[in-house]
Design an enzyme around this catalytic site. Structure first.
Site: not given
Length: 425
Positions: A286, A355-356
């Site tokens: 897990p 900056c996207e």
């Protein structure tokens, strides 16, 4: 919709006297002391999640190996090692992190489709418990590396059972179209080859069908297919010491209700017992389900930018800190640190400074906020800090571990000078 009464991570995260807390520590105080973005983890939440697995496997010969790709912060690894966990690693870097916190090498399993010869040599030298091999080509290379080192590598083959985990395609790993594992139909021949190679010792079988699985049915289907295969492999004269059923159990991001780990293992163990495999050594891996709801990311509102089509809430956390929304279109609840609202709630696109256009944390969130407010991005304990980057030359965040009424800094905020360490002009 997330409210104060159904926060992911409750009861370890919740509002007390109008302030959002991790256990008994006010998150606003941590943000003021350490700045933002800031990851905060609840030690009690991690141990509570682990406890469900431990109760589910009580009385069995079982090893819980934390899949440390979910979050490899040393403080979390140390906590889980002290609680008896082994580790599932996928790189030599993860191996070194596990060893650094005192993990027992024999409780480490090495997964991943692209292990290098150097990684194999280091893992053999450390004396790890098992290599989870994912292709016949890897079998041949591992045998060569082990022979050259004068060692015998313990191996388990990861079998791809072609079971649909009904999760996001980027985190599905058990279908024929996925890159992981050896096809179910080719597994018997691969085991016979592994048993014949001089540098290997076959010790088990491994299966992992995906991540963020929210129902028991795919696990039960994969279990039946794996047990059919075990029967055929052992009939062909290749004994298997352990059965490894991987991880992948989901958590609550947006109201999902995955089975409790204890209940899931009650169902799986009943099938194992019914088919005569109940006394076999078991391994599980897990990751997200141990740490995902145990962490939050704190962020400050830099600017509010209302627009004709959308209103933008620009915060100081970004896709380099919280990659999951941009990568998987994933949902994280976003809530204020103070319960009292600031003005009227509006719909906001919660975005970062990177900056996207893909740098978003949450779409269409109803928030009553103003510039300077601080927010908590919930369920941020898994696949956030471990996937964080320096994109746009942004330093990675600090991390804090909370235990009861105490909190300690467990990772310093990355410095600007540290961004260029190792570079040569």
């Amino acid at each position: 919709m997330t409210t104060a009464n159904n926060l992911p991570g409750a009861p370890f995260f919740g509002y007390r006297q109008g302030q959002l807390c991790a256990e008994d520590v006010r998150l606003a105080d941590l943000a003021a002391e350490h700045g933002t973005p800031l990851f905060v983890y609840s030690q009690a939440a991690i141990l509570h999640a682990l406890g469900a697995y431990q109760r589910g496997l009580a009385g069995r010969d079982a090893l819980i190996c934390y899949a440390m790709k979910a979050n490899s912060s040393l403080s979390i690894l140390k906590l889980l090692a002290q609680a008896g966990c082994g580790f599932d690693i996928v790189s030599v870097g993860e191996l070194e992190r596990a060893l650094a916190v005192g993990a027992a090498p024999q409780k480490i399993v090495f997964s991943g489709v692209g292990k290098t010869r150097a990684e194999m040599r280091r893992a053999l030298e450390a004396g790890i418990g098992c290599f989870n091999v994912e292709s016949e080509a890897e079998l041949a290379v591992l045998s060569d590396v082990a022979q050259a080192a004068g060692r015998v590598a313990p191996v388990s083959l990861r079998v791809n059972p072609n079971v649909d985990a009904r999760t996001h395609p980027y985190i599905s790993t058990g279908l024929k179209g996925n890159k992981f594992g050896i096809a179910h139909e080719q597994a018997l021949a691969a085991y016979q080859r592994a048993a014949a190679l001089p540098g290997l010792r076959v010790v088990g079988i491994d299966c992992h069908i995906g991540s963020q699985i929210t129902e028991a049915a795919p696990y039960l289907e994969a279990l039946e297919r794996v047990l059919d295969l075990v029967t055929a492999i052992e009939a062909a004269g290749v004994p298997l010491e352990h059965l490894d059923f991987g991880g992948g159990l989901g958590i609550d991001y947006a109201g999902e209700t995955p089975p409790d780990a204890q209940d899931l293992w009650r169902q799986l163990l009943a099938r194992l017992d019914a088919r005569g495999f109940g006394q076999r050594k078991l391994m599980i891996e897990p990751g997200r389900s141990l740490v995902g709801n145990a962490g939050v990311c704190l962020t400050e509102v830099l600017y509010l930018k209302p627009g004709e089509q959308k209103n933008f809430c620009i915060v100081d956390a970004a896709m380099n800190d919280l990659p999951r929304p941009a990568l998987y279109q994933a949902y994280h609840a976003i809530v204020p640190l103070g319960e009292a609202p600031h003005g009227e709630a509006r719909s906001w696109e919660v975005v970062g400074p990177v900056c996207e256009s893909g740098d978003w944390i949450g779409h269409d969130r109803s928030l009553a906020v103003q510039q300077g407010d601080r927010l908590a991005v919930m369920s941020a304990g898994a696949y956030c800090m471990s996937m964080a980057s320096n994109y746009n030359s942004r330093p990675r965040a600090a991390e804090v571990m909370v235990s009861g009424a105490s909190a300690r800094l467990v990772r310093q905020r990355e410095s600007l000078a540290g961004l260029t360490t190792g570079e040569i002009v």
